[in-house]
Design a protein around this motif. Structure first.
Motif, PDB file in Angstrom:
ATOM      1  N   ALA A 114       0.827  -1.215   0.000  1.00 22.00           N
ATOM      2  CA  ALA A 114       0.000   0.000   0.000  1.00 22.00           C
ATOM      3  C   ALA A 114       0.854   1.256   0.000  1.00 22.00           C
ATOM      4  N   TRP A 115       1.959   1.270   0.756  1.00 22.66           N
ATOM      5  CA  TRP A 115       2.775   2.483   0.815  1.00 22.66           C
ATOM      6  C   TRP A 115       3.343   2.848  -0.554  1.00 22.66           C
ATOM      7  N   LEU A 116       3.625   1.846  -1.379  1.00 22.37           N
ATOM      8  CA  LEU A 116       4.172   2.116  -2.699  1.00 22.37           C
ATOM      9  C   LEU A 116       3.077   2.614  -3.646  1.00 22.37           C
ATOM     10  N   ILE A 117       1.896   2.014  -3.563  1.00 20.90           N
ATOM     11  CA  ILE A 117       0.775   2.498  -4.381  1.00 20.90           C
ATOM     12  C   ILE A 117       0.465   3.947  -4.046  1.00 20.90           C
ATOM     13  N   ASN A 118       0.453   4.258  -2.766  1.00 21.15           N
ATOM     14  CA  ASN A 118       0.109   5.609  -2.321  1.00 21.15           C
ATOM     15  C   ASN A 118       1.202   6.624  -2.624  1.00 21.15           C
ATOM     16  N   ALA A 119       2.379   6.159  -3.005  1.00 21.03           N
ATOM     17  CA  ALA A 119       3.468   7.078  -3.340  1.00 21.03           C
ATOM     18  C   ALA A 119       3.246   7.755  -4.694  1.00 21.03           C
ATOM     19  N   PHE A 120       2.336   7.224  -5.479  1.00 22.45           N
ATOM     20  CA  PHE A 120       2.037   7.811  -6.784  1.00 22.45           C
ATOM     21  C   PHE A 120       0.725   8.576  -6.706  1.00 22.45           C
ATOM     22  N   PRO A 121       0.684   9.835  -7.092  1.00 27.35           N
ATOM     23  CA  PRO A 121      -0.555  10.617  -6.971  1.00 27.35           C
ATOM     24  C   PRO A 121      -1.711  10.049  -7.780  1.00 27.35           C
ATOM     25  N   MET A 122      -1.410   9.295  -8.850  1.00 25.60           N
ATOM     26  CA  MET A 122      -2.455   8.691  -9.666  1.00 25.60           C
ATOM     27  C   MET A 122      -2.499   7.175  -9.496  1.00 25.60           C
ATOM     28  N   GLY A 123      -1.797   6.679  -8.476  1.00 25.39           N
ATOM     29  CA  GLY A 123      -1.824   5.262  -8.183  1.00 25.39           C
ATOM     30  C   GLY A 123      -0.989   4.430  -9.157  1.00 25.39           C
ATOM     31  N   ILE A 124      -1.317   3.142  -9.229  1.00 27.60           N
ATOM     32  CA  ILE A 124      -0.631   2.212 -10.135  1.00 27.60           C
ATOM     33  C   ILE A 124      -1.688   1.473 -10.940  1.00 27.60           C
ATOM     34  N   ILE A 125      -1.445   1.352 -12.239  1.00 25.40           N
ATOM     35  CA  ILE A 125      -2.358   0.594 -13.091  1.00 25.40           C
ATOM     36  C   ILE A 125      -1.648  -0.655 -13.613  1.00 25.40           C
ATOM     37  N   ASN A 126      -2.459  -1.641 -13.998  1.00 26.70           N
ATOM     38  CA  ASN A 126      -1.931  -2.944 -14.399  1.00 26.70           C
ATOM     39  C   ASN A 126      -2.541  -3.361 -15.732  1.00 26.70           C
ATOM     40  N   VAL A 127      -1.716  -3.958 -16.603  1.00 29.57           N
ATOM     41  CA  VAL A 127      -2.196  -4.567 -17.841  1.00 29.57           C
ATOM     42  C   VAL A 127      -2.315  -6.071 -17.589  1.00 29.57           C
ATOM     43  N   HIS A 128      -3.547  -6.573 -17.596  1.00 28.19           N
ATOM     44  CA  HIS A 128      -3.794  -7.994 -17.306  1.00 28.19           C
ATOM     45  C   HIS A 128      -4.385  -8.657 -18.541  1.00 28.19           C
ATOM     46  N   LEU A 129      -3.876  -9.846 -18.887  1.00 26.65           N
ATOM     47  CA  LEU A 129      -4.258 -10.492 -20.139  1.00 26.65           C
ATOM     48  C   LEU A 129      -5.425 -11.468 -19.966  1.00 26.65           C
ATOM     49  N   SER A 130      -6.544 -10.934 -19.532  1.00 23.47           N
ATOM     50  CA  SER A 130      -7.825 -11.650 -19.536  1.00 23.47           C
ATOM     51  C   SER A 130      -8.924 -10.618 -19.332  1.00 23.47           C
ATOM     52  N   LEU A 131     -10.165 -11.063 -19.470  1.00 21.15           N
ATOM     53  CA  LEU A 131     -11.307 -10.188 -19.217  1.00 21.15           C
ATOM     54  C   LEU A 131     -11.741 -10.371 -17.770  1.00 21.15           C
ATOM     55  N   LEU A 132     -11.126  -9.624 -16.882  1.00 21.36           N
ATOM     56  CA  LEU A 132     -11.455  -9.731 -15.468  1.00 21.36           C
ATOM     57  C   LEU A 132     -12.933  -9.436 -15.250  1.00 21.36           C
ATOM     58  N   PRO A 133     -13.574 -10.167 -14.286  1.00 21.83           N
ATOM     59  CA  PRO A 133     -12.960 -10.984 -13.230  1.00 21.83           C
ATOM     60  C   PRO A 133     -12.650 -12.432 -13.619  1.00 21.83           C
ATOM     61  N   ARG A 134     -12.817 -12.790 -14.888  1.00 17.32           N
ATOM     62  CA  ARG A 134     -12.468 -14.154 -15.298  1.00 17.32           C
ATOM     63  C   ARG A 134     -10.956 -14.275 -15.395  1.00 17.32           C
ATOM     64  N   TRP A 135     -10.447 -15.312 -14.782  1.00 16.84           N
ATOM     65  CA  TRP A 135      -9.028 -15.687 -14.791  1.00 16.84           C
ATOM     66  C   TRP A 135      -8.129 -14.663 -14.100  1.00 16.84           C
ATOM     67  N   ARG A 136      -8.420 -14.465 -12.831  1.00 15.63           N
ATOM     68  CA  ARG A 136      -7.490 -13.733 -11.963  1.00 15.63           C
ATOM     69  C   ARG A 136      -6.332 -14.652 -11.602  1.00 15.63           C
ATOM     70  N   GLY A 137      -5.119 -14.155 -11.682  1.00 14.65           N
ATOM     71  CA  GLY A 137      -3.985 -14.971 -11.270  1.00 14.65           C
ATOM     72  C   GLY A 137      -2.832 -14.943 -12.252  1.00 14.65           C
ATOM     73  N   ALA A 138      -1.888 -15.855 -12.031  1.00 14.61           N
ATOM     74  CA  ALA A 138      -0.606 -15.827 -12.733  1.00 14.61           C
ATOM     75  C   ALA A 138      -0.648 -16.407 -14.133  1.00 14.61           C
ATOM     76  N   ALA A 139      -1.650 -17.232 -14.453  1.00 12.47           N
ATOM     77  CA  ALA A 139      -1.650 -17.936 -15.741  1.00 12.47           C
ATOM     78  C   ALA A 139      -2.994 -17.808 -16.458  1.00 12.47           C
ATOM     79  N   PRO A 140      -3.434 -16.583 -16.750  1.00 11.88           N
ATOM     80  CA  PRO A 140      -4.765 -16.418 -17.347  1.00 11.88           C
ATOM     81  C   PRO A 140      -4.875 -16.996 -18.753  1.00 11.88           C
ATOM     82  N   ILE A 141      -3.818 -16.889 -19.549  1.00 18.06           N
ATOM     83  CA  ILE A 141      -3.912 -17.355 -20.936  1.00 18.06           C
ATOM     84  C   ILE A 141      -3.946 -18.877 -20.993  1.00 18.06           C
ATOM     85  N   ILE A 142      -3.125 -19.538 -20.202  1.00 16.51           N
ATOM     86  CA  ILE A 142      -3.151 -20.999 -20.169  1.00 16.51           C
ATOM     87  C   ILE A 142      -4.538 -21.499 -19.771  1.00 16.51           C
ATOM     88  N   HIS A 143      -5.150 -20.877 -18.788  1.00 20.64           N
ATOM     89  CA  HIS A 143      -6.481 -21.312 -18.358  1.00 20.64           C
ATOM     90  C   HIS A 143      -7.544 -20.978 -19.409  1.00 20.64           C
TER      91      HIS A 143
END
Length: 389
Positions: A114-143
């Motif tokens: 949390a301290w690292l996220i809060n260090a950025f005024p606009m937070g942190i964004i993530n590029v995730h390779l699935s259509l969340l909430p389907r396939w949350r986790g480390a291996a979305p494409i394999i699943h």
């Protein structure tokens, strides 16, 4: 391709400014990037290209990655080649690089505190390779491939502390998945789409953040990390559909494997069958029954017309002039292995039929064709021992 990194002047400690909303900031952005592998590099390359443009959306760009030497992370290798400033994970609070609007995470694999996220005024964004909430986790494409989803996509989301892939969604792109798509191919395609969508989001970041939508609690599925044990074929449990899905999902990372006479053996270059062709199994049994009823020894293959040959290649049983066709009443047990001389593949009996492969790799040996495996191994054992276990 790397281009010369442009110089930038000093930037104030943005994270310590108070009373500013996201709308107070405008591009170009000062970005701290978090990533490790080739998927990460796709987005990093696009960000780096934007940094070189006169009117690009990126000003300052520095990178955080892990400190592995063998193998050297792709992101670290890219930074060395392109002379990008590099920081080693984990970051310590007193050593946090200063002056950033936002953090960007792509295939990083580490929880952000949390301290690292809060260090950025606009937070942190993530590029995730699935259509969340389907396939949350480390291996979305394999699943995605393992469960034969007909579509997937890319999600740009806000990072939340302590949990992976649960943040609000800024943007999603839907991508269709063909029946014969393998994980490696889909990973490359989604990484490229994700990189382009990241730039699209950055062009209007304050508005995207303001309109971010919480993820639904409906349709949540998990995509945990995969190991080699997942690729073990259980011939008495897996169907043809299961095994083909496993091959498409796992072959680029963990080839399917089984045992031959107690020795591990990998199964490569599978003969793929379109989903609508799986219904042809009953025609295979009819041909086999005809052959058995006529009391004819099989010559290399069951006789079928030219139209059906390609459809029946993975279901066809009757291999060489020594073995007789088995009728549907006296089917061989799961794991039974036969060789097709004409098509030069090995076929293996599973729960509901046969699957075929053109190449195998035995532990301690070089890859060999199905023909070489037959000559060196299958042909040298009694019929009852011609089985994978």
């Amino acid at each position: 391709m790397c281009v010369m990194n442009k110089k930038y002047g000093g930037v104030g400690v943005l994270s310590q400014r108070r009373g500013y909303s996201n709308e107070s900031f405008k591009p170009p952005w000062n970005i701290l990037f978090f990533g490790t592998n080739e998927v990460s590099v796709k987005s990093l390359e696009v960000l780096h290209e934007e940094q070189q443009k006169v009117a690009g959306v990126v000003d300052k760009l520095e990178v955080v990655t892990v400190n592995l030497m063998k193998p050297l992370p792709a992101v670290r290798r890219y930074c060395r080649t392109c002379d990008l400033p590099l920081h080693t994970w984990p970051l310590k609070q007193q050593q946090l690089p200063q002056g950033y609007h936002i953090g960007v995470v792509v295939s990083f694999g580490h929880l952000i505190p949390a301290w690292l996220i809060n260090a950025f005024p606009m937070g942190i964004i993530n590029v995730h390779l699935s259509l969340l909430p389907r396939w949350r986790g480390a291996a979305p494409i394999i699943h995605t491939i393992l469960y034969q989803d007909c579509h997937t996509g890319v999600t740009i989301m806000k990072i939340q502390p302590h949990r992976f892939d649960v943040g609000s969604v800024l943007s999603q792109v839907v991508v269709p998945v063909d029946w014969n798509t393998k994980s490696g191919e889909l990973t490359t395609r989604l990484a490229e789409i994700g990189a382009q969508e990241l730039i699209s989001v950055l062009r209007n970041l304050p508005e995207k953040l303001r309109r971010a939508v919480p993820q639904s609690d409906v349709g949540v599925t998990k995509a945990p990390k995969i190991s080699g044990s997942t690729a073990l074929v259980e011939w008495s449990q897996h169907t043809r559909h299961n095994i083909q899905a496993m091959f498409l999902a796992l072959d680029d990372y963990f080839p399917l494997w089984t045992h031959w006479q107690g020795t591990p053996i990998k199964l490569r270059d599978m003969v793929l069958t379109k989903p609508e062709q799986r219904s042809t199994q009953h025609r295979v049994k009819e041909e086999i029954s005809k052959c058995e009823g006529a009391q004819n020894d099989c010559h290399k293959n069951v006789c079928v017309n030219d139209k059906d040959k390609s459809e029946l290649s993975m279901n066809n049983y009757c291999v060489n002039n020594k073995d007789k066709c088995e009728s549907g009443v006296n089917e061989p047990p799961p794991g039974n292995v036969v060789y097709h001389l004409k098509s030069r593949v090995i076929s293996v009996k599973c729960v509901d039929g046969w699957v075929s492969f053109r190449q195998v790799v035995m532990k301690g040996r070089k890859p060999m064709s199905a023909h070489d495996f037959y000559n060196g191994f299958i042909s040298k054992v009694p019929k009852e021992m011609k089985r994978f276990t």
